[in-house]
Design a protein around this motif. Structure first.
Motif, PDB file in Angstrom:
ATOM      1  N   ASP A 198       0.856  -1.177   0.000  1.00 48.72           N
ATOM      2  CA  ASP A 198       0.000   0.000   0.000  1.00 48.72           C
ATOM      3  C   ASP A 198       0.899   1.236   0.000  1.00 48.72           C
ATOM      4  O   ASP A 198       1.384   1.666   1.044  1.00 48.72           O
ATOM      5  N   ILE A 199       1.139   1.794  -1.182  1.00 53.19           N
ATOM      6  CA  ILE A 199       2.073   2.925  -1.275  1.00 53.19           C
ATOM      7  C   ILE A 199       1.485   4.192  -0.671  1.00 53.19           C
ATOM      8  O   ILE A 199       2.208   5.165  -0.425  1.00 53.19           O
ATOM      9  N   ASN A 200       0.171   4.192  -0.421  1.00 55.29           N
ATOM     10  CA  ASN A 200      -0.436   5.347   0.263  1.00 55.29           C
ATOM     11  C   ASN A 200      -0.183   5.292   1.761  1.00 55.29           C
ATOM     12  O   ASN A 200      -0.041   6.329   2.407  1.00 55.29           O
ATOM     13  N   GLU A 203       4.028   5.834   2.654  1.00 54.19           N
ATOM     14  CA  GLU A 203       4.329   6.950   1.766  1.00 54.19           C
ATOM     15  C   GLU A 203       5.792   7.359   1.881  1.00 54.19           C
ATOM     16  O   GLU A 203       6.452   7.131   2.899  1.00 54.19           O
ATOM     17  N   ALA A 311       9.855   2.118   0.047  1.00 57.74           N
ATOM     18  CA  ALA A 311       8.801   3.091  -0.240  1.00 57.74           C
ATOM     19  C   ALA A 311       8.882   4.298   0.682  1.00 57.74           C
ATOM     20  O   ALA A 311       8.520   5.418   0.285  1.00 57.74           O
ATOM     21  N   GLN A 372       6.903   2.841  -6.185  1.00 61.68           N
ATOM     22  CA  GLN A 372       5.644   3.473  -6.597  1.00 61.68           C
ATOM     23  C   GLN A 372       5.229   3.031  -8.003  1.00 61.68           C
ATOM     24  O   GLN A 372       4.047   2.821  -8.267  1.00 61.68           O
ATOM     25  N   SER A 376       2.851  -1.329  -6.688  1.00 60.31           N
ATOM     26  CA  SER A 376       1.618  -0.858  -6.053  1.00 60.31           C
ATOM     27  C   SER A 376       0.563  -1.959  -6.050  1.00 60.31           C
ATOM     28  O   SER A 376       0.602  -2.880  -6.869  1.00 60.31           O
TER      29      SER A 376
END
Length: 389
Positions: A198-200, A203, A311, A372, A376
């Motif tokens: 989960d790149i969100n 972050e 990431a 990213q 993802s």
């Protein structure tokens, strides 16, 4: 399509690989049914029907009752499929007794009409190689590090029957793909789909040079396969060299007692902390306070934790164990060191500490960008949709 996914249990909170795959397939209109070995699992998971294996050990009365129910299913619900499974097993020279046991214990896999039957781990397909054919479904198998590299060392020729079947293989790395090809599996039947994160949540966070004690971390099962003793030996050399640091080991496992004792023997008691398992949010918090991330495994299929660390912009040092050398690009997004060599690892940690800020920042930025772009959850969903097409 209707896709059956065979797993030991319902995916846990940390098994984002399976959860993301299931949600992605559902979003694209497919139905996913989970088949699990745990007879006490929940009956629903993310809008999936969960079909549970019967409990065939433990209390004798319960076992006898379950055996009776499975026999009734075999005779009245799944007679054609059971007979087909018997014939296919017999063709593979499975003995009558073993064949009969297989048919009874796998009735829960014969209950659904499916387009695909996908075994989530290679070892779960052993002695179940003919079930997909018996229910007239396509067969898929996922190989992870343990399935591919470790289990066959202890169980020679364990995939001999599987390799003779019509199977679509999912692997995590190019190294695993090449290994299957060397065993005679057609390249057309092998798809590489790497883990994703989960790149969100994880972050990008460029870590500034530490102004205090160097913070080093690893996320891993506490198991010999993760090479943690070599890591501790390298850190002992770091301490002897006069470098101040603190090492945090995130995770739990069967080797914890031995590793705690190793920490004591190496004189690292004041330098090492064991946190146990942490939630994704807690892991993110730990990584945000990290200077160097280590994953010095003896064997590793790929490793989500290394993706999470990259990431967030951490400088990662990993071993050259299987998928890790694809996960981290040496001298571009991090550093790869030959495994099982504590002195080499120590020397690489020292080199990283001494890196000029501009060089370190360049590596961090390349790591963030690559994760990213290539790892993802959305990209992983797309690849699984393609896999079943």
């Amino acid at each position: 399509m209707k896709i059956g996914l065979v797993l030991p249990n319902i995916p846990s909170y940390s098994e984002t690989f399976f959860k993301n795959k299931i949600v992605g397939l559902q979003q694209n209109g497919h139905t996913v049914i989970l088949f699990v070995n745990n007879s006490e699992a929940e009956s629903k998971y993310h809008n999936c029907t969960v079909v549970k294996a019967p409990k065939l050990n433990g209390n004798k009365i319960i076992v006898l009752w379950n055996l009776l129910l499975e026999l009734l299913k075999m005779i009245f619900i799944n007679p054609k499929r059971s007979y087909r499974l018997y014939k296919f097993n017999k063709k593979d020279n499975v003995s009558f007794i073993k064949n009969f046991k297989s048919i009874v214990s796998n009735q829960f896999l014969l209950t659904q009409k499916l387009d695909w039957l996908h075994f989530g781990f290679g070892t779960m397909a052993i002695e179940r190689e003919n079930i997909a054919q018996a229910i007239v479904a396509k067969m898929a198998v996922s190989f992870r590090g343990y399935d591919h590299y470790v289990y066959p060392q202890k169980n020679k020729n364990c995939y001999e029957i599987l390799s003779s079947k019509s199977v679509k293989y999912h692997v995590l790395s190019d190294g695993m793909k090449k290994s299957l090809e060397e065993k005679g599996i057609s390249e057309a039947n092998i798809s590489k789909i790497t883990p994703a994160i989960d790149i969100n949540l994880f972050e990008a966070l460029i870590i500034k040079k530490s102004t205090g004690i160097l913070q080093i971390k690893t996320i891993a099962r506490l198991h010999w396969i993760k090479g943690l003793e070599y890591t501790l030996e390298a850190l002992a050399l770091l301490k002897t060299d006069g470098i101040q640091f603190h090492y945090t080991m995130i995770g739990d496992g069967i080797e914890k007692e031995r590793l705690v004792f190793a920490v004591h023997q190496l004189g690292l008691s004041e330098n090492v902390t064991f946190t146990g398992k942490l939630s994704p949010q807690e892991i993110k918090e730990e990584l945000s306070k990290t200077d160097i991330y280590l994953q010095y495994s003896i064997q590793e299929g790929f490793c989500n934790a290394v993706l999470e660390a990259q990431a967030m912009g951490l400088v990662c040092i990993v071993s050259d164990a299987e998928g890790l050398s694809e996960n981290v690009l040496h001298n571009q997004t991090g550093f790869v060191v030959a495994k099982q060599n504590s002195k080499l690892l120590f020397e690489k940690i020292k080199q990283v500490i001494q890196l000029p800020e501009a060089e370190k920042k360049n590596i961090q930025e390349q790591a963030i960008l690559r994760v990213q772009n290539e790892f993802s959850l959305e990209k992983q969903k797309e690849r699984f949709i393609e896999f079943y097409q």
